[in-house]
Write an enzyme that holds these catalytic residues in place. Structure first.
Site, PDB file in Angstrom:
ATOM      1  N   GLU A   1      -9.875   8.306  -7.877  1.00 30.30           N
ATOM      2  CA  GLU A   1      -8.455   8.137  -7.482  1.00 30.30           C
ATOM      3  C   GLU A   1      -7.470   8.514  -8.593  1.00 30.30           C
ATOM      4  OE1 GLU A   1     -10.857   7.163  -5.072  1.00 30.30           O
ATOM      5  OE2 GLU A   1      -9.035   6.730  -3.947  1.00 30.30           O
TER       6      GLU A   1
ATOM      7  N   ARG B   1      -1.077  15.380  -2.918  1.00 29.32           N
ATOM      8  CA  ARG B   1      -0.109  15.567  -1.827  1.00 29.32           C
ATOM      9  C   ARG B   1      -0.840  15.769  -0.497  1.00 29.32           C
ATOM     10  NH1 ARG B   1       4.203  13.124  -2.397  1.00 29.32           N
ATOM     11  NH2 ARG B   1       2.634  11.838  -3.346  1.00 29.32           N
TER      12      ARG B   1
ATOM     13  N   TYR C   1      -7.609   7.599 -11.807  1.00 27.64           N
ATOM     14  CA  TYR C   1      -7.474   6.627 -12.897  1.00 27.64           C
ATOM     15  C   TYR C   1      -8.144   7.161 -14.179  1.00 27.64           C
ATOM     16  CZ  TYR C   1      -5.723   3.286  -9.443  1.00 27.64           C
ATOM     17  OH  TYR C   1      -4.968   2.652  -8.480  1.00 27.64           O
TER      18      TYR C   1
ATOM     19  N   LYS D   1      -0.543   8.654  15.642  1.00 23.32           N
ATOM     20  CA  LYS D   1      -0.445   7.190  15.724  1.00 23.32           C
ATOM     21  C   LYS D   1      -1.309   6.651  16.865  1.00 23.32           C
ATOM     22  CE  LYS D   1       3.847   5.961  13.532  1.00 23.32           C
ATOM     23  NZ  LYS D   1       5.093   5.207  13.646  1.00 23.32           N
TER      24      LYS D   1
ATOM     25  N   GLN E   1       1.465  -0.904   6.327  1.00 21.90           N
ATOM     26  CA  GLN E   1       2.747  -1.589   6.232  1.00 21.90           C
ATOM     27  C   GLN E   1       2.700  -2.945   5.542  1.00 21.90           C
ATOM     28  OE1 GLN E   1       4.117   0.045  10.370  1.00 21.90           O
ATOM     29  NE2 GLN E   1       5.629  -1.423   9.705  1.00 21.90           N
TER      30      GLN E   1
ATOM     31  N   ALA F   1       6.704  -4.105  13.907  1.00 19.13           N
ATOM     32  CA  ALA F   1       5.624  -4.889  14.492  1.00 19.13           C
ATOM     33  C   ALA F   1       5.091  -5.909  13.490  1.00 19.13           C
ATOM     34  CB  ALA F   1       4.515  -3.957  14.944  1.00 19.13           C
TER      35      ALA F   1
ATOM     36  N   GLY G   1      11.987  -8.866  18.289  1.00 21.04           N
ATOM     37  CA  GLY G   1      13.265  -8.187  18.447  1.00 21.04           C
ATOM     38  C   GLY G   1      14.310  -9.041  19.136  1.00 21.04           C
TER      39      GLY G   1
ATOM     40  N   HIS H   1      -4.257   9.501  -6.619  1.00 18.16           N
ATOM     41  CA  HIS H   1      -3.041   8.909  -6.046  1.00 18.16           C
ATOM     42  C   HIS H   1      -1.887   9.905  -6.040  1.00 18.16           C
ATOM     43  CE1 HIS H   1      -4.694   5.072  -5.248  1.00 18.16           C
ATOM     44  NE2 HIS H   1      -4.857   4.724  -6.508  1.00 18.16           N
TER      45      HIS H   1
ATOM     46  N   ARG I   1     -17.809   4.507  -8.827  1.00 16.89           N
ATOM     47  CA  ARG I   1     -16.981   5.185  -7.806  1.00 16.89           C
ATOM     48  C   ARG I   1     -16.662   6.575  -8.332  1.00 16.89           C
ATOM     49  NH1 ARG I   1     -12.551   2.817  -4.284  1.00 16.89           N
ATOM     50  NH2 ARG I   1     -12.239   4.509  -2.786  1.00 16.89           N
TER      51      ARG I   1
HETATM   52  P1  NAP Z   1      16.932   2.106  12.875  1.00 17.77           P
HETATM   53  O1  NAP Z   1      16.105   2.533  11.742  1.00 17.77           O
HETATM   54  O2  NAP Z   1      17.534   0.759  12.874  1.00 17.77           O
HETATM   55  O3  NAP Z   1      18.128   3.120  13.163  1.00 17.77           O
HETATM   56  C1  NAP Z   1      18.023   4.480  13.125  1.00 17.77           C
HETATM   57  C2  NAP Z   1      19.246   5.109  12.486  1.00 17.77           C
HETATM   58  O4  NAP Z   1      20.273   5.275  13.453  1.00 17.77           O
HETATM   59  C3  NAP Z   1      19.914   4.269  11.419  1.00 17.77           C
HETATM   60  O5  NAP Z   1      19.245   4.416  10.201  1.00 17.77           O
HETATM   61  C4  NAP Z   1      21.331   4.853  11.401  1.00 17.77           C
HETATM   62  O6  NAP Z   1      21.349   5.879  10.409  1.00 17.77           O
HETATM   63  C5  NAP Z   1      21.512   5.429  12.795  1.00 17.77           C
HETATM   64  N1  NAP Z   1      22.512   4.693  13.547  1.00 17.77           N
HETATM   65  C6  NAP Z   1      22.583   3.341  13.732  1.00 17.77           C
HETATM   66  N2  NAP Z   1      23.654   3.051  14.506  1.00 17.77           N
HETATM   67  C7  NAP Z   1      24.267   4.222  14.796  1.00 17.77           C
HETATM   68  C8  NAP Z   1      25.406   4.553  15.544  1.00 17.77           C
HETATM   69  N3  NAP Z   1      26.137   3.630  16.144  1.00 17.77           N
HETATM   70  N4  NAP Z   1      25.740   5.846  15.640  1.00 17.77           N
HETATM   71  C9  NAP Z   1      25.007   6.801  15.050  1.00 17.77           C
HETATM   72  N5  NAP Z   1      23.913   6.543  14.314  1.00 17.77           N
HETATM   73  C10 NAP Z   1      23.554   5.260  14.184  1.00 17.77           C
HETATM   74  O7  NAP Z   1      16.123   2.187  14.215  1.00 17.77           O
HETATM   75  P2  NAP Z   1      14.808   2.911  14.695  1.00 17.77           P
HETATM   76  O8  NAP Z   1      14.635   4.262  14.137  1.00 17.77           O
HETATM   77  O9  NAP Z   1      14.868   2.768  16.156  1.00 17.77           O
HETATM   78  O10 NAP Z   1      13.679   1.998  14.121  1.00 17.77           O
HETATM   79  C11 NAP Z   1      13.579   0.623  14.516  1.00 17.77           C
HETATM   80  C12 NAP Z   1      12.611  -0.121  13.626  1.00 17.77           C
HETATM   81  O11 NAP Z   1      11.284   0.332  13.819  1.00 17.77           O
HETATM   82  C13 NAP Z   1      12.933   0.076  12.154  1.00 17.77           C
HETATM   83  O12 NAP Z   1      12.817  -1.147  11.488  1.00 17.77           O
HETATM   84  C14 NAP Z   1      11.872   1.008  11.686  1.00 17.77           C
HETATM   85  O13 NAP Z   1      11.541   0.758  10.338  1.00 17.77           O
HETATM   86  C15 NAP Z   1      10.699   0.696  12.602  1.00 17.77           C
HETATM   87  N6  NAP Z   1       9.857   1.887  12.772  1.00 17.77           N
HETATM   88  C16 NAP Z   1       9.239   2.428  11.690  1.00 17.77           C
HETATM   89  C17 NAP Z   1       8.482   3.568  11.826  1.00 17.77           C
HETATM   90  C18 NAP Z   1       7.807   4.199  10.624  1.00 17.77           C
HETATM   91  O14 NAP Z   1       7.864   3.675   9.528  1.00 17.77           O
HETATM   92  N7  NAP Z   1       7.172   5.321  10.761  1.00 17.77           N
HETATM   93  C19 NAP Z   1       8.331   4.174  13.044  1.00 17.77           C
HETATM   94  C20 NAP Z   1       8.974   3.618  14.139  1.00 17.77           C
HETATM   95  C21 NAP Z   1       9.740   2.482  13.997  1.00 17.77           C
HETATM   96  P3  NAP Z   1      22.674   6.687  10.016  1.00 17.77           P
HETATM   97  O15 NAP Z   1      23.813   5.737  10.233  1.00 17.77           O
HETATM   98  O16 NAP Z   1      22.511   7.112   8.616  1.00 17.77           O
HETATM   99  O17 NAP Z   1      22.694   7.842  10.936  1.00 17.77           O
HETATM  100 FE1  SF4 Z   2      -3.099  -2.533   6.349  1.00 16.24          FE
HETATM  101 FE2  SF4 Z   2      -2.082  -1.814   8.712  1.00 16.24          FE
HETATM  102 FE3  SF4 Z   2      -4.742  -1.876   8.345  1.00 16.24          FE
HETATM  103 FE4  SF4 Z   2      -3.386  -4.103   8.449  1.00 16.24          FE
HETATM  104  S1  SF4 Z   2      -3.603  -2.637  10.111  1.00 16.24           S
HETATM  105  S2  SF4 Z   2      -4.950  -3.585   6.957  1.00 16.24           S
HETATM  106  S3  SF4 Z   2      -1.476  -3.553   7.463  1.00 16.24           S
HETATM  107  S4  SF4 Z   2      -3.314  -0.555   7.294  1.00 16.24           S
END
Ligand code: NAP
Ligand code: SF4
Length: 689
Positions: free
Chosen positions: A185, A276, A187, A442, A360, A675, A666, A273, A235
């Site tokens: 990794e 890329r 190290y 996913k 996460q 989640a 939520g 680590h 390892r």
């Molecule tokens: P979010 O992250 O809360 O919002 C998305 C983006 O929309 C905000 O960052 C904001 O950015 C923009 N926004 C908010 N209100 C707005 C408005 N009135 N007008 C225009 N733009 C606006 O929501 P989400 O993408 O639906 O995610 C929801 C949750 O699920 C989050 O906590 C996220 O971390 C999680 N999630 C994570 C992943 C991942 O890590 N891969 C995947 C899916 C969901 P700007 O204002 O800069 O545009």
């Molecule tokens: Fe880590 Fe996600 Fe696996 Fe749980 S489900 S051990 S948080 S990778």
């Protein structure tokens, strides 16, 4: 079903196990060093941050013992430094004296009492140490560390080798069954082995023989110090996935030299680590690197362990059947489900709470200095404070909403003995996970839905689909949990009702409705997910060959590091991802996964625009200002992904009706909902009800 006996209660013999389990190779005993291991499963090394927490070793003892009681035969601990400079961060756990060794006794005693075995991993971070006092073979800064290391002198190197030996001897004194020397990794040991990081011209650098002298001396002298009755695992980095990494011939030479120096077992290390190329996130195909282990196995006589993205028994059994390895290492799957081994042994794989490789609550926490846990199992590393006890007084509990929060609440409450009814408005359980599982890369999220469905059934939860619960009917319950989730936030913008505007749930469920050019408003987690989905061609996802081609991985390691020229995936759409903020899009994504999402979109030619001020949507497309300049994006579709609002209309009427009502997920708070929080809240609430 194989048997109802607890796996750890059984006496093993090869003939018995081959006849009673669905996974005969996985449960065949293995002779290694002076030991016979009961099965081919290793709980691999994970740093949990309990190592540094108050009372951490006794909590670690509970964490490990719970897994041993469920059949884990051999554990490797999280990495422990052999000296101060080797610690991953300042103050991280080290093993350098008898006082420190005494703390480990809680762990070794608990594991042995439960019938298992445990090895200590010796890890020197070298130039990855997050500390200004870091050291390395050469003074070359790692791209993932702000600190530049000091070059070790020849005398320092001698001292370092002795520190490894002292650490192993102290581990022996502390009751460990062996040690794993972390040689992969990226190290310290890896840094000595590769030209990338070893530019020395003395007897510790230059040609291969001198570059591998450091690990070979460590293994040889540890063996000398601890004798033959102490397991010694090494390892070995089999594919570095970095420029100027090892060639295959070099890896083979090192593997053989380590074996000759006294190692009992060789474990597989994949990627530095700083590489890329993703190696463990959810979009990496299952067992993607097992073939590399197989090639190394043909070169060695000691048993070999394979690893990375092996999370279910059928995958583990398959890699063993294919001759890829003698043993399988899994780490995160044991966070997700402490009973993994028993469930596999008893032929209940559908009850396994599968690790979905989201990182996460485990790696992201580790890197943020928080305690490791698990998104799908909040009890992981919290065994001593989050107990799921059977209740004395059974209550009738209604859970409204069948997303992750609702399913976790219902399952846990029912597990405790309550009578639970779950109401779900739609025709399927899963809530937001039903969107996540449709995103390319996913697919693992479907496993969590399968798990909850099986467990809700097992614990007799009455599930009513297509049912809206109302206040009148909910009054009949002793307690009501609202897990009613979220609805997409509405964008207030002229033209928002134009036919080219699509809300994200529709775009995810029916991507065919999205045109060949698309603007995505909102670059949060969902915006990234939608961009990933819309920029994928209609080909099978998680196709390993396509994945190796996209990330430039050559399992044959024909070039140094096993890298080859990447192929360019072709997106079926022109996708632009927009945000109002001026920061880098995707900055808030997971610490250890965000870069993979950003890179994947770049591979597909997704454009991003920051500093957007949306003006209107009409027949010409989306009108906006970008950092003040007017722009028109003449797109066919505009997908809105701007977050969510809570759905909790039932709450106030239930309070007024004097119902014992609770909210989770939520419904409780939509902002930054994920989640992890939903399942954690649901589980913790149900543990108290
Ligand atoms: P979010 O992250 O809360 O919002 C998305 C983006 O929309 C905000 O960052 C904001 O950015 C923009 N926004 C908010 N209100 C707005 C408005 N009135 N007008 C225009 N733009 C606006 O929501 P989400 O993408 O639906 O995610 C929801 C949750 O699920 C989050 O906590 C996220 O971390 C999680 N999630 C994570 C992943 C991942 O890590 N891969 C995947 C899916 C969901 P700007 O204002 O800069 O545009
Ligand atoms: Fe880590 Fe996600 Fe696996 Fe749980 S489900 S051990 S948080 S990778």
């Amino acid at each position: 079903m194989a048997t109802q006996l607890s796996y750890s209660c059984l006496n093993f013999s090869a003939s018995e196990t081959t006849t009673v389990t669905e996974y005969p190779r996985l449960f065949r005993p293995l002779d290694v060093g002076h030991l016979t291991l009961p099965n081919r499963i290793l709980m691999g090394s994970m740093h949990t941050n309990l190592e540094e927490a108050p009372n951490g070793f006794s909590r670690l003892a509970s964490f490990y013992a719970e897994r041993v009681r469920a059949g884990v035969g051999l554990i490797v601990t999280g990495g422990i430094a052999p000296n101060e400079q080797g610690a991953v961060f300042q103050g991280a756990s080290k093993l350098t004296n008898a006082v420190e060794a005494a703390r480990h006794r809680a762990v070794t005693a608990a594991v042995h009492e439960a019938g298992g075995r445990v090895c200590l991993q010796i890890l020197h971070a070298g130039r990855y140490a997050y500390s200004p006092d870091l050291v390395a073979p050469s003074a070359i800064r790692a791209p993932i560390n702000p600190y530049t290391p000091r070059e070790l002198s020849a005398d320092d190197i001698e001292t370092h080798i002795e520190d490894y030996v002292r650490c192993a001897a102290l581990a022996h004194d502390a009751g460990y069954d062996g040690v794993e020397v972390m040689g992969s990794e990226g190290y310290l040991i890896n840094q000595f082995v590769c030209r990338r990081t070893n530019h020395r011209r003395d007897e510790w650098g230059g040609d291969l023989e001198r570059r591998i002298r450091f690990p070979v001396e460590i293994v040889r002298r540890i063996r000398e110090a601890v004798g033959s009755e102490f397991l010694l695992i090494f390892r070995l980095s089999m594919i570095d996935l970095v420029e100027e990494g090892s060639t295959w011939q070099e890896v083979v030479v090192l593997g053989r030299a380590i074996e000759a120096a006294g190692a009992d077992l060789i474990n597989t290390g994949i990627g530095w680590h700083e590489a890329r190329v993703p190696t463990i996130v959810t979009s990496v195909p299952r067992a993607a690197f097992a073939e590399v282990s197989k090639r190394m196995r043909a070169e060695l006589t000691v048993p070999l362990i394979t690893t990375n993205r092996i999370n279910m028994p059928e995958v583990a059994e398959r890699v063993l059947a294919d001759g890829d390895a003698d043993m399988v290492s899994m780490a995160r799957p044991f966070l997700a489900d402490p009973d993994w081994v028993n469930k596999a042994w008893e032929g209940r794989p559908e009850e396994i709470n599968t690790c979905i490789a989201c990182n996460q609550a485990c790696l992201d926490h580790t890197f943020q200095g928080k305690l490791t846990s698990c998104l799908v199992n909040p009890r992981a590393c919290h065994e001593t404070e989050l107990e799921i006890r059977v209740v004395d007084t059974v209550r009738d509990i209604a859970v409204v909403g069948g997303g992750p929060a609702g399913m976790a609440t219902a399952m846990t409450a029912a597990q405790r003995g309550h009578r639970v009814t779950l109401f779900e408005r739609s025709s399927e359980l899963g809530g937001q996970f039903n969107y996540a599982r449709r995103i390319p890369g996913k697919e693992e999220f479907s496993e969590t839905l399968r798990y909850y469905q099986v467990m809700l059934d097992k614990y007799d939860v009455r599930v009513h689909l297509n049912r809206d619960a109302d206040v009148q009917s909910l009054k009949a319950y002793d307690a009501v949990v609202l897990a009613t989730g979220v609805r997409p936030r509405e964008l207030e913008l002229p033209g928002i009702d134009h036919p080219r505007v699509i809300r994200y749930p529709t775009a995810i469920l029916y991507p065919e409705r999205v045109g060949p050019s698309v603007a995505i408003i909102g670059a949060g987690g969902i915006g990234f997910d939608v961009a990933e989905l819309l920029s994928h061609a209609d080909r099978p996802t998680l196709d390993p060959e396509a994945w190796y081609a996209e990330w430039g991985v050559d399992l044959g390691v024909q070039n140094r590091g096993g890298l080859k020229t990447r192929s360019q995936p072709v997106s079926p759409r022109r996708v632009v991802l927009l945000q109002r903020k001026t920061s880098k899009p995707g900055k808030e994504l997971g610490t250890t996964t965000g870069w993979v999402h950003r890179t994947s979109l770049r591979h597909r030619g997704v454009e991003t625009l920051s500093g957007c001020d949306y003006q209107r949507i009409d027949d010409d497309g989306l009108h906006l200002h970008v950092e003040g300049d007017p722009r028109l994006l003449p797109v066919d579709s505009v997908v809105v992904c701007i977050g969510q609002e809570p759905v909790r209309e039932l709450y106030q009427p239930l309070v007024e009706a004097h119902v014992d009502v609770h909210m989770v997920g939520g419904a409780w708070e939509a902002t930054e909902l994920d989640a992890k929080r939903a399942i954690d809240q649901g589980t913790r609430l149900a543990a108290r009800l």
